[in-house]
Design a protein around this motif. Structure first.
Motif, mmCIF file in Angstrom:
data_model
loop_
_atom_site.group_PDB
_atom_site.id
_atom_site.type_symbol
_atom_site.label_atom_id
_atom_site.label_comp_id
_atom_site.label_asym_id
_atom_site.label_seq_id
_atom_site.Cartn_x
_atom_site.Cartn_y
_atom_site.Cartn_z
ATOM 1 N N HIS A 22 0.714 -1.342 0.037
ATOM 2 C CA HIS A 22 0.099 0.052 -0.066
ATOM 3 C C HIS A 22 0.919 1.085 -0.024
ATOM 4 O O HIS A 22 0.555 2.270 -0.547
ATOM 5 N N PRO A 23 2.127 1.207 0.589
ATOM 6 C CA PRO A 23 2.829 2.678 0.686
ATOM 7 C C PRO A 23 3.475 2.905 -0.772
ATOM 8 O O PRO A 23 3.533 4.090 -0.966
ATOM 9 N N LEU A 24 3.279 2.009 -1.627
ATOM 10 C CA LEU A 24 3.776 2.219 -2.978
ATOM 11 C C LEU A 24 2.330 2.732 -3.908
ATOM 12 O O LEU A 24 2.747 2.892 -5.384
ATOM 13 N N ASP A 25 1.423 2.744 -3.441
ATOM 14 C CA ASP A 25 0.045 3.064 -4.429
ATOM 15 C C ASP A 25 0.373 4.492 -5.016
ATOM 16 O O ASP A 25 -0.431 4.570 -6.034
ATOM 17 N N THR A 26 0.980 5.174 -4.361
ATOM 18 C CA THR A 26 1.210 6.584 -4.979
ATOM 19 C C THR A 26 2.383 6.723 -5.539
ATOM 20 O O THR A 26 2.615 7.911 -5.906
ATOM 21 N N ARG A 27 3.161 5.790 -5.738
ATOM 22 C CA ARG A 27 4.513 5.852 -6.552
ATOM 23 C C ARG A 27 4.269 4.546 -7.274
ATOM 24 O O ARG A 27 5.107 3.726 -7.425
ATOM 25 N N PRO A 28 3.783 4.775 -8.634
ATOM 26 C CA PRO A 28 3.452 3.668 -9.420
ATOM 27 C C PRO A 28 5.212 3.536 -10.125
ATOM 28 O O PRO A 28 5.214 2.209 -10.467
ATOM 29 N N GLU A 29 5.953 4.202 -10.277
ATOM 30 C CA GLU A 29 7.486 4.005 -10.953
ATOM 31 C C GLU A 29 7.936 2.945 -9.918
ATOM 32 O O GLU A 29 8.867 2.145 -10.472
ATOM 33 N N LEU A 30 7.796 3.059 -8.688
ATOM 34 C CA LEU A 30 8.353 2.231 -7.729
ATOM 35 C C LEU A 30 7.804 0.631 -7.973
ATOM 36 O O LEU A 30 8.569 -0.318 -7.898
#
Length: 104
Positions: A22-30
């Motif tokens: 979930h912490p990556l939901d706003t970081r699609p490049e990650l």
């Protein structure tokens, strides 16, 4: 494929694994970098070429993903990472009965 099939069914385990990302939901490049790195058999140069970025960018993104999720990439928890990605994808697809469990 068996793991992905099992994790596509709603369950507390699937939701817990999906929540790891979930912490990556706003970081699609990650997320894209994680997927590509795994698809390239953990070869950062090959992943960088596929993503059309410098290998150092892949390293930076993997470190950032590790910092945000606590999943060491690459590391001993690669099976957990694969499972978390499968569960995350199943939840994001919006399968019936799928989603984060609600406490109430």
């Amino acid at each position: 494929m068996l793991l992905e099939s099992q994790l596509s069914r709603p369950s507390p385990a699937r939701d817990g694994l999906a929540a790891l990302l979930h912490p990556l939901d706003t970081r699609p490049e990650l997320l894209t970098t994680l997927r590509t790195f795994l698809a390239c058999s953990l070869d950062r140069r090959q992943a960088a070429a596929r993503l059309q970025v410098h290998p150092n960018t892949v390293d930076y993104r993997l470190r950032k993903a590790t910092d945000l999720t606590g999943l060491d990439v690459p590391g001993r928890r690669l099976v957990t990472l694969h499972a978390a990605l499968a569960a995350h994808d199943a939840v994001r697809r919006g399968n019936p009965g799928v989603g984060p469990s609600r406490q109430g």
